[in-house]
Scaffold this active site. Structure first.
Site, PDB file in Angstrom:
ATOM      1  N   LYS A 190       0.912  -1.126   0.044  1.00 12.04           N
ATOM      2  CA  LYS A 190      -0.008  -0.046  -0.151  1.00 12.04           C
ATOM      3  C   LYS A 190       0.858   1.432   0.037  1.00 12.04           C
ATOM      4  CE  LYS A 190      -3.398   2.429   2.771  1.00 12.04           C
ATOM      5  NZ  LYS A 190      -4.513   2.041   3.823  1.00 12.04           N
ATOM      6  N   GLU A 196      10.820  -4.713   4.549  1.00 15.90           N
ATOM      7  CA  GLU A 196      10.675  -6.227   3.957  1.00 15.90           C
ATOM      8  C   GLU A 196      10.199  -6.064   2.505  1.00 15.90           C
ATOM      9  OE1 GLU A 196       8.988  -4.823   6.649  1.00 15.90           O
ATOM     10  OE2 GLU A 196       9.133  -6.124   8.418  1.00 15.90           O
ATOM     11  N   GLY A 248      -4.556  -1.842   5.082  1.00 18.01           N
ATOM     12  CA  GLY A 248      -4.045  -2.794   4.563  1.00 18.01           C
ATOM     13  C   GLY A 248      -4.603  -4.434   4.867  1.00 18.01           C
ATOM     14  N   ARG A 249      -5.086  -4.544   5.990  1.00 20.50           N
ATOM     15  CA  ARG A 249      -5.589  -5.778   6.215  1.00 20.50           C
ATOM     16  C   ARG A 249      -7.080  -6.084   5.704  1.00 20.50           C
ATOM     17  NH1 ARG A 249      -4.417  -2.623  10.388  1.00 20.50           N
ATOM     18  NH2 ARG A 249      -5.985  -1.873  11.718  1.00 20.50           N
ATOM     19  N   GLU A 334      -4.498  -6.588  14.853  1.00 19.04           N
ATOM     20  CA  GLU A 334      -3.981  -5.337  14.521  1.00 19.04           C
ATOM     21  C   GLU A 334      -5.205  -4.134  14.590  1.00 19.04           C
ATOM     22  OE1 GLU A 334      -0.458  -4.387  11.763  1.00 19.04           O
ATOM     23  OE2 GLU A 334      -2.237  -4.618  10.309  1.00 19.04           O
ATOM     24  N   HIS A 365      -4.107 -33.229  17.511  1.00 19.73           N
ATOM     25  CA  HIS A 365      -2.998 -34.030  17.913  1.00 19.73           C
ATOM     26  C   HIS A 365      -1.735 -33.150  18.314  1.00 19.73           C
ATOM     27  CE1 HIS A 365      -5.047 -37.474  16.215  1.00 19.73           C
ATOM     28  NE2 HIS A 365      -5.468 -36.660  15.312  1.00 19.73           N
ATOM     29  N   LYS A 494       9.455  -0.584  14.208  1.00 23.35           N
ATOM     30  CA  LYS A 494       9.910  -0.091  13.081  1.00 23.35           C
ATOM     31  C   LYS A 494      11.203   0.762  13.158  1.00 23.35           C
ATOM     32  CE  LYS A 494       5.836  -0.990   9.886  1.00 23.35           C
ATOM     33  NZ  LYS A 494       4.705  -0.383   9.107  1.00 23.35           N
TER      34      LYS A 494
HETATM   35  O1  F6P Z   1       3.203  -2.772   9.755  1.00 25.99           O
HETATM   36  C1  F6P Z   1       1.959  -3.167   9.550  1.00 25.99           C
HETATM   37  C2  F6P Z   1       1.255  -2.878   8.243  1.00 25.99           C
HETATM   38  O2  F6P Z   1       1.342  -1.518   8.021  1.00 25.99           O
HETATM   39  C3  F6P Z   1       0.173  -3.405   7.906  1.00 25.99           C
HETATM   40  O3  F6P Z   1      -1.021  -2.760   8.490  1.00 25.99           O
HETATM   41  C4  F6P Z   1       0.240  -3.731   6.728  1.00 25.99           C
HETATM   42  O4  F6P Z   1      -0.808  -4.657   6.148  1.00 25.99           O
HETATM   43  C5  F6P Z   1       1.497  -4.004   6.325  1.00 25.99           C
HETATM   44  O5  F6P Z   1       2.196  -3.337   7.260  1.00 25.99           O
HETATM   45  C6  F6P Z   1       2.276  -4.057   5.130  1.00 25.99           C
HETATM   46  O6  F6P Z   1       2.108  -2.462   4.600  1.00 25.99           O
HETATM   47  P1  F6P Z   1       2.231  -1.874   3.252  1.00 25.99           P
HETATM   48  O7  F6P Z   1       1.163  -2.607   2.328  1.00 25.99           O
HETATM   49  O8  F6P Z   1       2.101  -0.648   3.127  1.00 25.99           O
HETATM   50  O9  F6P Z   1       3.615  -2.535   2.713  1.00 25.99           O
END
Ligand code: F6P
Length: 529
Positions: A190, A196, A248-249, A334, A365, A494
């Site tokens: 987003k 990452e 995002g979620r 979240e 199990h 972060k």
């Molecule tokens: O760090 C949390 C978060 O902002 C989530 O809410 C989101 O889904 C994820 O990181 C990834 O964010 P982006 O889509 O901006 O890379």
């Protein structure tokens, strides 16, 4: 007395009342269930009686759930710590009316992007691409990864892979064996700043160039930032944008779902959206008592905030839903893991529960021992389909269904000491040894669960199920008075990771950190190759 206090008194008064006793009410099984298109939610195996339910419904009413729901669908800026509307529902509003934000109808933009996604997905499905790698994390990974796995029987497009972790192992293991000339990389972010994702995206780009692929045509981006995707070198016609009113979620319904659309095709993706739209409609019009998201939320609030059960197990009896617990974990934790209410006041009760779980029967199990005989009560949320996708293996599915129902029954019934003692006597044990062995075989029972049953896990049903949980989280958040749509709690880690990077790289002295962190950093630095 306020409603929370009334509910707490009810809980105290219920004491050890057996859930089974509530079935003296012959109508309970049907009355404590909600049905909507091809699915049924049973909450009869909880200690909620009619009076408690009336109080819970009064709580939903008093906290303005209906008005806030309407405000969300109307595009009001209910995410008021970020000044944003919350309109993931617009992404699946396939044939609904206009939806306005700041006086502008957002639907033409949504439908235009969807049409571009369809064309792109068809082109990819018809071309030479053999593998799609979605690089994203959190909501930009869990939704499409969960849905692609869930809908494997409908997957007739290229293979899909998901890379999320900054651990180089993830991308290395994924790219090994792929052909760079026939791989499409989708960078899903987003913000297009997530460390990452951007690190993995750069690694994938270098791999593609080194192995004869062409990133200029084999990279697509899903993001709200046109400038950042352009700066990364992704052609504008391969960028699928969305707006900041999609959290995002909550984003699998739009561009972030592109890998799913490529996997199952635009028609299947449409069915997924239509399932969610059907749940939206149900949520908007059903009376609270017949409203599945509202009732599921009220059961959750009863268990977590009133009874004090801190965790909730999500237990899909469906191997293809094995990523659903992780998906629901982000969705719930979240969204509702907050300590302050909208006005900044401290939350006067616990925030949302810890959500965890695994697919059945595997969990049976592994961790069900604690669910049955541990000292803590863990409300369980089971789900199972009436039909599998393997008609030749129908006996497997019968076993799966029997196991699912058996677990909720066992949790409710338990096994009293007298029965366990008789079992030991039947085995020939006597005296103290019989009593000792019997005590190990006692199940306290009276442990609550809900069960969601549905006809078949097809794209429409998955859309309904995911939207059901989204709205459930929304209702819980409204009742708690919190903002379910921000996530400030992820920021501090972060920031510190960024400031620790030079320490790990050796450019900064570990002594600048607290003694524990400094000692750990020194160990890692001195022990690395
Ligand atoms: O760090 C949390 C978060 O902002 C989530 O809410 C989101 O889904 C994820 O990181 C990834 O964010 P982006 O889509 O901006 O890379």
């Amino acid at each position: 007395m306020d409603i929370w206090e009334a509910l707490k008194s009810r809980h105290a008064a219920i004491g050890e009342r057996p859930i089974l006793a509530l079935f003296e009410d012959a109508d309970r099984a049907d009355d404590f269930a909600v049905q909507t298109q091809h699915m049924r939610l049973d909450y009869a195996k909880t200690n909620i009686d009619r009076d408690t339910r009336a109080d819970l419904l009064a709580l939903a009413d008093a906290t303005g759930v209906a008005a806030k729901r309407d405000a969300m669908f109307a595009g009001e800026k209910i995410n008021d710590t970020e000044g944003r509307a919350v309109l993931h529902t617009a992404l699946r509003n396939l044939d609904g009316g206009p939806v306005t934000v700041d006086g502008q109808d957002v639907m033409p933009g949504v439908l235009d992007t969807l049409a571009r996604m369809r064309l792109f997905a068809e082109k990819v499905r018809a071309g030479d691409i053999t593998d799609v790698v979605n690089i994203g994390i959190g909501g930009s990974d869990l939704g499409p990864a969960m849905a692609v796995a869930a809908l494997a029987p409908y997957h007739d497009g290229p293979r899909c892979h998901f890379v999320s972790n900054v651990d180089g192992a993830h991308i290395a293991d994924t790219l090994r064996g792929l052909d760079a000339k026939t791989t499409l990389v989708i960078v899903a972010s987003k913000t297009f700043t997530t460390i990452e994702t951007m690190t993995n995206a750069r690694t994938a780009k270098a791999w593609m160039m080194d192995h004869g692929g062409n990133p200029a045509v084999q990279f697509a981006a899903l993001s709200t930032s046109d400038e950042k995707t352009a700066a990364f070198g992704i052609a504008p016609d391969q960028v699928f944008g969305f707006e900041d009113w999609v959290g995002g979620r909550y984003s699998v319904w739009g561009p972030i779902g592109l890998s799913l659309m490529i996997a199952i095709g635009p028609k299947g993706f449409d069915a997924f959206l239509r399932g969610a739209q059907a749940m939206d409609q149900h949520f908007r019009v059903a009376t609270p008592l017949q409203n599945m998201p509202i009732m599921l939320a009220l059961v959750g609030l009863w268990h977590n905030q009133v009874c004090g059960y801190a965790t909730r197990a999500a237990l899909p009896y469906d191997q293809r839903l094995s990523l659903l617990p992780a998906y629901l974990q982000q969705l719930e934790m979240e969204s509702n893991g907050k300590s302050v209410q909208m006005d900044g006041a401290a939350l006067p009760m616990h925030s949302g529960p810890v959500v965890w779980g695994a697919a059945g029967t595997n969990g049976q199990h592994a961790f069900y021992q604690l669910i049955h005989q541990g000292t803590r009560v863990i409300p369980c949320e089971f789900m199972v389909a009436a039909n599998g996708h393997e008609p030749e293996l129908v006996h497997h599915h019968h076993l799966l269904m029997a196991n699912c129902l058996a677990q909720s029954e066992a949790l409710m019934r338990g096994r009293p000491l007298a029965v366990a003692t008789r079992m030991m006597a039947d085995k020939g044990l006597t005296g103290l040894e019989k009593d000792r062995q019997a005590r190990h075989r006692v199940f306290a029972g009276n442990r609550p669960s809900t069960t969601l049953v549905y006809e078949r896990l097809d794209p429409f049903m998955l859309g309904q199920i995911v939207a059901l949980y989204e709205h459930r989280v929304f209702v819980e958040g409204v009742v708690l008075g919190i903002n379910s749509y921000d996530q400030w709690g992820v920021e501090l880690g972060k920031e510190l990771a960024t400031s620790l990077q030079p320490v790990i790289e050796g450019a900064e002295d570990p002594e600048t950190r607290d003694p524990s962190t400094a000692a750990l950093a020194r160990y890692l630095i001195t022990h690395r190759d």
